[in-house]
Design an enzyme around this catalytic site. Structure first.
Site, PDB file in Angstrom:
ATOM      1  N   GLU A 390       0.832  -1.203   0.000  1.00  0.00           N
ATOM      2  CA  GLU A 390       0.000   0.000   0.000  1.00  0.00           C
ATOM      3  C   GLU A 390       0.872   1.261   0.000  1.00  0.00           C
ATOM      4  O   GLU A 390       0.572   2.237  -0.702  1.00  0.00           O
ATOM      5  CB  GLU A 390      -0.917  -0.015   1.226  1.00  0.00           C
ATOM      6  CG  GLU A 390      -1.979  -1.113   1.167  1.00  0.00           C
ATOM      7  CD  GLU A 390      -2.730  -1.291   2.475  1.00  0.00           C
ATOM      8  OE1 GLU A 390      -3.585  -2.195   2.563  1.00  0.00           O
ATOM      9  OE2 GLU A 390      -2.452  -0.528   3.430  1.00  0.00           O
ATOM     10  N   ASP A 508      -2.636 -59.868  -4.098  1.00  0.00           N
ATOM     11  CA  ASP A 508      -1.458 -59.402  -3.365  1.00  0.00           C
ATOM     12  C   ASP A 508      -1.844 -59.184  -1.895  1.00  0.00           C
ATOM     13  O   ASP A 508      -3.022 -59.065  -1.554  1.00  0.00           O
ATOM     14  CB  ASP A 508      -0.973 -58.091  -4.011  1.00  0.00           C
ATOM     15  CG  ASP A 508       0.161 -57.452  -3.250  1.00  0.00           C
ATOM     16  OD1 ASP A 508       1.120 -58.167  -2.925  1.00  0.00           O
ATOM     17  OD2 ASP A 508       0.091 -56.239  -2.983  1.00  0.00           O
TER      18      ASP A 508
END
Length: 735
Positions: A390, A508
């Site tokens: 600013e 698996d």
């Protein structure tokens, strides 16, 4: 295209109750301004707390408040004073705020406040769910609402969610001290896009996600179940045009139209045109380093006494959280410092510090920005610091010097400022002197670059960039080759399974039937899994094989009494119907004595890693190591092993936090095809989670049902998200 729903702790309007009437006044804060381009028209809704507790709202006024808010596209979340104390003043500002700003000594870890934080986050999530449709876009803001993304995701898994953190995200070493660290991460990871001000904060977050949750991170993408979450930095800008035009208007006013503050400032400036005004503007917060700045100013006056009566420090400290003890102590410390320094250095005509403890209207801020020669903004830690931007925006003639802390987020994009370490008083004093003596041409040269950058990347562009990135993330396809195993696809597969005459299943174990564990021996099967496998293996015309890289001793202990068919060590050993394991492949093991010392040297240098010695392979596990360090060592080991194995016909398999060295002529695909060749099967199914299972997916016939666990690139036809989904799928094979 659905609507946009913005969620923040506070709404972008302020409510005023007067004589039974409600007035809603739009806020002028940075976030409210930045979201104008997103929160516009009738296609957006802003959800937040109104600023009034339930106790402060008369029952008869509640409908009027809702009506007043709806005119501004807003909707309120009702909070009690107890909830505000625990959620906002408690967990948000006494736990998260100090911790994320590296003030660990101020952090309070109260279980009651955490419980209230969760409850209030659920309130916000419920408010979103009540208003949201599946095609809407949700944008959640800041540290008060870090659990909201996952709470919304649980109820609406396909909705698009973004989250932006407006404060720093701390390093892993700081963040790990939070007792509820995993829950915070999981809450944030409900979003599709997580935004931060700087790359440093982004990097810290990615590191915490890897280290605490063990998630796979690829560049700035986090892989979680069936989703990919993008993490990116978006430095927030300001409404550059607003500040720049206000400054031009301020400079064109006549003396009679100037504010009282402006007139006083000009009076003092004209009395001594060579004098310099330093400007310090902050909320009264320990992260802003105001007390340290005052001590540094005293140090400067003592080091460079020639500037006494030639400089003045204007401090604007905006009141903040005045009911929190640390802030009360800070206020007292600053009051005493200002009094002591003014008492020590003041002369009849000069007071070194002007101190304002108040909020100031926008016009007076512009007065200060345009009048002061040097902005001195040196927080100890700050997410961004928009005041710095600013100040530069208001310097219409491009003069003025910005001294900025390198600990502020904005320092990353404002290199033309004088960047300093706020803890270094010697450097600070020298920077103040450099600012005072900096030639006008150099000031303009620095500020011209800054202004061009700030005008281009303003707050509106920040908001639009985030939204564009979120929409882009929603449109990406992360499924690679495999298709998600939807309900319809699953129904078709189950129907084919039931009508088939001869079935062959390869399943698996680790990462598929059971989750991973820091100690592989503790990832043992549970009773529910035994029951599931018993049911499948006992079905007529069904050959089920557990196929794993595990050693035969472990599977003998776990599964041999169940008489399941098993293939272990990636295809070296086989057991059928409860028989002892027999070799399926002739495999050499003389290479192991050459490789084992290499692995042992890596274990010695990689804390947390260990070696698993199997009959015909060696596995180096690094799940328990620091993720970054473990990955580095794995890459190094892979290079060493590749050069060592040469022509020994060995392979290095990179699994999930494990590297395994084994014979090249042995893999799950080869073993699976040997079983497939034994009979005529009309239904073949294989499921697994890591790279070693890809051999099965590639070798089995193309019409086989191959399923990958997790959403990575794969040769499987389909994928499911997690172990939980695997069990649900296999459960449907039972009839």
């Amino acid at each position: 295209m659905g609507k946009t729903i913005i969620i923040s702790n506070r709404l972008p309007v302020q409510l005023q109750i007067s004589n039974g009437n409600i007035t809603a006044i739009p806020s002028v804060g940075g976030l409210a301004t930045g979201m104008k381009s997103v929160h516009s028209g009738g296609d957006s809704l802003w959800i937040g707390w109104s600023g009034l507790t339930d106790e402060e709202i008369p029952e008869e006024l509640s409908p009027k408040i809702d009506e007043a808010l709806s005119e501004h596209g807003s909707s309120k979340v009702n909070l009690t004073s107890k909830e505000i104390d625990g959620f906002y003043y408690g967990f948000s500002n006494r736990t998260v705020w100090p911790l994320f700003h590296y003030f660990l000594e101020y952090s309070e870890f109260e279980l009651n406040n955490w419980d209230i934080y969760k409850q209030v986050n659920q309130k916000f999530a419920d408010a979103i769910l009540e208003a949201a449709d599946d095609d809407d876009t949700i944008w959640v803001h800041d540290y008060q609402l870090m659990l909201v993304p996952q709470m919304v995701r649980e109820k609406k898994p396909d909705i698009s969610i973004g989250f932006f953190l407006h404060i720093p995200f701390p390093s892993f070493e700081i963040f790990r001290t939070l007792p509820w660290r995993e829950q915070i991460l999981e809450g944030l990871l409900g979003a599709d896009l997580i935004g931060f001000h700087t790359y440093d904060y982004e990097r810290h977050f990615l590191s915490s996600a890897r280290r605490l949750l063990g998630l796979e991170v690829s560049f700035n993408d986090i892989h979680l179940d069936d989703r990919v979450i993008k993490v990116d930095s978006f430095p927030m800008g300001i409404d550059y045009k607003k500040f720049n035009e206000a400054a031009k208007k301020n400079e064109s006013t006549t003396p009679n139209d100037q504010s009282e503050l402006q007139q006083r400032l000009y009076k003092h400036k004209s009395a001594d045109p060579e004098a310099k005004f330093f400007l310090s503007i902050d909320r009264l917060d320990y992260t802003k380093g105001i007390a340290k700045r005052l001590n540094a100013f005293e140090y400067f006056l003592n080091k460079y006494p020639e500037y006494k009566e030639k400089v003045r420090l204007i401090i604007l400290a905006v009141p903040s959280r005045s009911n929190v003890p640390q802030y009360q102590l800070l206020k007292r410390e600053i009051d005493e410092l200002v009094g002591r320094i003014n008492g020590e250095f003041s002369t009849v005509s000069w007071t070194p510090i002007w101190y304002f403890y108040r909020s100031m209207p926008f016009e007076n801020l512009i007065d200060l920005y345009t009048t002061c020669d040097i902005a001195w903004l040196t927080p100890i830690r700050d997410g961004m610091n928009l005041v710095a931007k600013e100040y530069i925006a208001t310097r219409t003639d491009q003069t003025g010097v910005l001294i900025l802390s390198e600990m502020a987020g904005s320092a990353n994009e404002m290199n033309e400022a004088l960047l300093i370490n706020p803890n270094n008083f010697e450097q600070t004093a020298d920077a103040l002197r450099e600012a005072i003596t900096m030639p006008k041409e150099e000031q303009q040269e620095r500020n011209a670059v800054l202004q061009k950058r700030l005008a281009r990347y303003n707050v509106e562009k920040w908001a639009n960039d985030f939204m564009d990135s979120l929409l882009n993330q929603k449109g990406k396809d992360f499924s690679h080759v495999a298709r998600k195993l939807s309900v319809d696809l699953m129904n078709t597969i189950v129907d084919d399974y039931k009508v088939s005459n001869k079935r062959l299943l390869f399943i698996d174990y680790d990462g598929t039937l059971a989750g991973f564990h820091k100690d592989p021996q503790k990832a043992s099967p549970d009773e529910e899994l035994y029951k599931l496998l018993d049911s499948i293996s006992s079905q007529e015309n069904t050959e089920m094989f557990l196929i794993s890289g595990r050693d035969k001793e472990t599977f003998t202990k776990w599964f041999l009494p169940k008489k399941y068919n098993m293939i272990v060590e990636h295809g070296v050993w086989i057991s059928r119907g409860g028989e002892e394991f027999k070799m399926l492949e002739k495999v050499k093991k003389d290479w192991m004595e050459k490789i084992l010392p290499v692995l042992e040297s890596f274990v010695d240098r990689t804390p947390g890693s260990f070696i698993e010695e199997k009959n015909y392979s060696l596995a180096w596990h690094y799940r328990n190591t620091d993720p970054d360090f473990g990955q580095k060592r794995a890459t190094e080991l892979n290079t060493v092993l590749t050069s060592l194995i040469g022509t020994d016909d060995l392979s290095v398999l990179n699994g999930n936090k494990v590297m395994e060295i084994k014979s090249s002529n042995v893999n799950k695909g080869r073993a699976a095809m040997r079983m497939y060749a034994e009979q005529n099967y009309d239904f073949v199914f294989a499921i697994g989670d890591d790279w070693t299972d890809e051999f099965m997916f590639m070798e089995l016939p193309k019409d086989s049902i191959t399923v990958k666990v997790g959403r990575q690139k794969t040769n499987a036809r389909y994928y499911v998200e997690s172990v939980k989904n695997v069990r649900a799928l296999l459960d449907r094979f039972i009839y």
